[in-house]
Scaffold this motif. Structure first.
Motif, PDB file in Angstrom:
ATOM      1  N   ALA A 128      -6.302  -5.703   2.263  1.00 41.48           N
ATOM      2  CA  ALA A 128      -4.846  -5.625   2.118  1.00 41.48           C
ATOM      3  C   ALA A 128      -4.382  -6.352   0.857  1.00 41.48           C
ATOM      4  O   ALA A 128      -3.477  -5.876   0.153  1.00 41.48           O
ATOM      5  N   GLU A 129      -4.997  -7.502   0.550  1.00 43.43           N
ATOM      6  CA  GLU A 129      -4.632  -8.234  -0.663  1.00 43.43           C
ATOM      7  C   GLU A 129      -5.003  -7.440  -1.913  1.00 43.43           C
ATOM      8  O   GLU A 129      -4.249  -7.412  -2.895  1.00 43.43           O
ATOM      9  N   LEU A 130      -6.152  -6.788  -1.892  1.00 41.74           N
ATOM     10  CA  LEU A 130      -6.539  -5.933  -3.017  1.00 41.74           C
ATOM     11  C   LEU A 130      -5.536  -4.796  -3.193  1.00 41.74           C
ATOM     12  O   LEU A 130      -5.112  -4.484  -4.313  1.00 41.74           O
ATOM     13  N   ALA A 131      -5.156  -4.177  -2.073  1.00 48.03           N
ATOM     14  CA  ALA A 131      -4.226  -3.044  -2.130  1.00 48.03           C
ATOM     15  C   ALA A 131      -2.883  -3.457  -2.726  1.00 48.03           C
ATOM     16  O   ALA A 131      -2.242  -2.672  -3.442  1.00 48.03           O
ATOM     17  N   ARG A 132      -2.457  -4.680  -2.452  1.00 52.90           N
ATOM     18  CA  ARG A 132      -1.182  -5.163  -3.013  1.00 52.90           C
ATOM     19  C   ARG A 132      -1.222  -5.211  -4.536  1.00 52.90           C
ATOM     20  O   ARG A 132      -0.182  -5.183  -5.192  1.00 52.90           O
ATOM     21  N   GLU A 133      -2.425  -5.302  -5.083  1.00 49.69           N
ATOM     22  CA  GLU A 133      -2.592  -5.351  -6.537  1.00 49.69           C
ATOM     23  C   GLU A 133      -3.017  -3.999  -7.109  1.00 49.69           C
ATOM     24  O   GLU A 133      -3.463  -3.906  -8.249  1.00 49.69           O
ATOM     25  N   GLY A 134      -2.919  -2.951  -6.294  1.00 51.50           N
ATOM     26  CA  GLY A 134      -3.260  -1.615  -6.769  1.00 51.50           C
ATOM     27  C   GLY A 134      -4.745  -1.330  -6.819  1.00 51.50           C
ATOM     28  O   GLY A 134      -5.186  -0.409  -7.518  1.00 51.50           O
ATOM     29  N   ILE A 135      -5.538  -2.106  -6.064  1.00 50.92           N
ATOM     30  CA  ILE A 135      -6.992  -1.916  -6.031  1.00 50.92           C
ATOM     31  C   ILE A 135      -7.379  -1.405  -4.648  1.00 50.92           C
ATOM     32  O   ILE A 135      -7.161  -2.085  -3.643  1.00 50.92           O
ATOM     33  N   GLU A 158      -9.606  -0.151 -10.386  1.00 45.83           N
ATOM     34  CA  GLU A 158      -8.647   0.450  -9.457  1.00 45.83           C
ATOM     35  C   GLU A 158      -9.272   0.767  -8.109  1.00 45.83           C
ATOM     36  O   GLU A 158      -8.564   0.955  -7.124  1.00 45.83           O
ATOM     37  N   LYS A 159     -10.607   0.838  -8.072  1.00 49.15           N
ATOM     38  CA  LYS A 159     -11.329   1.077  -6.820  1.00 49.15           C
ATOM     39  C   LYS A 159     -12.454   0.051  -6.720  1.00 49.15           C
ATOM     40  O   LYS A 159     -13.157  -0.201  -7.699  1.00 49.15           O
ATOM     41  N   ALA A 160     -12.624  -0.520  -5.532  1.00 44.97           N
ATOM     42  CA  ALA A 160     -13.643  -1.553  -5.340  1.00 44.97           C
ATOM     43  C   ALA A 160     -14.486  -1.247  -4.113  1.00 44.97           C
ATOM     44  O   ALA A 160     -14.042  -0.572  -3.181  1.00 44.97           O
ATOM     45  N   ILE A 161     -15.703  -1.757  -4.147  1.00 48.35           N
ATOM     46  CA  ILE A 161     -16.664  -1.590  -3.049  1.00 48.35           C
ATOM     47  C   ILE A 161     -17.124  -2.972  -2.607  1.00 48.35           C
ATOM     48  O   ILE A 161     -17.370  -3.855  -3.434  1.00 48.35           O
ATOM     49  N   MET A 162     -17.246  -3.149  -1.312  1.00 47.61           N
ATOM     50  CA  MET A 162     -17.769  -4.389  -0.747  1.00 47.61           C
ATOM     51  C   MET A 162     -19.178  -4.106  -0.237  1.00 47.61           C
ATOM     52  O   MET A 162     -19.372  -3.229   0.607  1.00 47.61           O
ATOM     53  N   ALA A 163     -20.176  -4.818  -0.764  1.00 44.30           N
ATOM     54  CA  ALA A 163     -21.565  -4.538  -0.393  1.00 44.30           C
ATOM     55  C   ALA A 163     -22.350  -5.830  -0.261  1.00 44.30           C
ATOM     56  O   ALA A 163     -22.287  -6.695  -1.137  1.00 44.30           O
TER      57      ALA A 163
END
Length: 255
Positions: A112-119, A68-73
């Protein structure tokens, strides 16, 4: 809670995994085939490899793992976007929808694409707050008068290129711009500056105005100092509280 990690190159993804583990969190890692160190397979709780353009595959993996939560690193070189990698349908639709394809627009589109999937894409320093340096001189030697003048000039120029989302780094000598970062990255910019005007260089690396800490956070570390030494640079200035400093003790020892 299981977090998602979009892993680019370098040490950043590994440090996030270490920080998450200390906090008792698990990581489902989407490793980018063109960028990520294969050693990540040994430390990830769950992992899948995705191509640079496989946005749909990455999202499906995160959904399967309950993220439900993601990090970009970790850096994904901007030039990879233009390297001929074939995007999947989801990535292609996202690219077509963008008014421009600079760093903020590209990564913002992924968010934005992640947010559309609830992430939710969260602050990339969430597990690494102790890696953000405070304001002040970090080494035994403070900048001399020449370097202070170059820092002042460099900050003015670097903040402007950061505002335009062109790059984060400027290399200065005698209050003149020697090299400006674009797609090539900080180390390549410093090397180019060393070829143009070796010695007595000052490197200024800044966060963007209103820096979104979810992505493209400035990073410096041992390779930065090593590259500066090769180019004859004598001073590095970064934005306090918004720059990740990796391998702090080793880096400052080299400096």
């Amino acid at each position: 809670m299981r977090y998602g990690l979009i892993a680019g190159n370098g040490k950043f993804p590994f440090l996030v995994i270490e920080g998450a583990r200390r906090a008792g969190a698990e990581m489902a890692v989407a490793a980018i085939r063109e960028e990520t160190d294969p050693a990540i397979e040994r430390v990830a709780d769950k992992l899948t490899w995705v191509g640079i353009g496989q946005l749909g595959r990455m999202i499906r993996f995160f959904k399967r793992e309950g993220v439900e939560k993601a990090i970009m690193a970790g850096q994904v070189k901007h030039v990879q976007i233009f390297s001929g990698a074939l995007p999947d349908v989801r990535m292609l639709k996202m690219l077509i929808s963008l008014p421009r394809r600079n760093t903020d627009a590209l990564i913002g589109g992924v968010a934005a694409e992640l947010a559309r999937e609830g992430i939710e894409l969260i602050d990339s320093t969430y597990f690494l707050q102790d890696h953000l340096p405070k304001e002040g001189v970090l080494t035994r030697r403070a900048p001399d008068e020449r370097e202070r003048g170059d820092i002042a000039y460099g900050l003015e120029v670097a903040r402007e290129i950061a505002r335009l989302d062109l790059g984060q780094t400027i290399v200065v000598r005698a209050r003149a711009c020697v090299a400006v970062e674009a797609m090539e990255g900080t180390d390549a910019t410093v090397r180019r500056a060393g070829q143009l005007a070796r010695g007595r260089l000052t490197v200024v690396k800044v966060a963007k105005p209103g820096q979104d800490m979810r992505f493209d956070v400035p990073v410096v570390g041992v390779p930065t100092v090593e590259t500066m030494a090769e180019a004859g640079a004598t001073c590095l200035c970064v934005t306090a509280g918004k720059t990740l400093l990796f391998d702090r003790e080793e880096m400052l020892g080299l400096a």
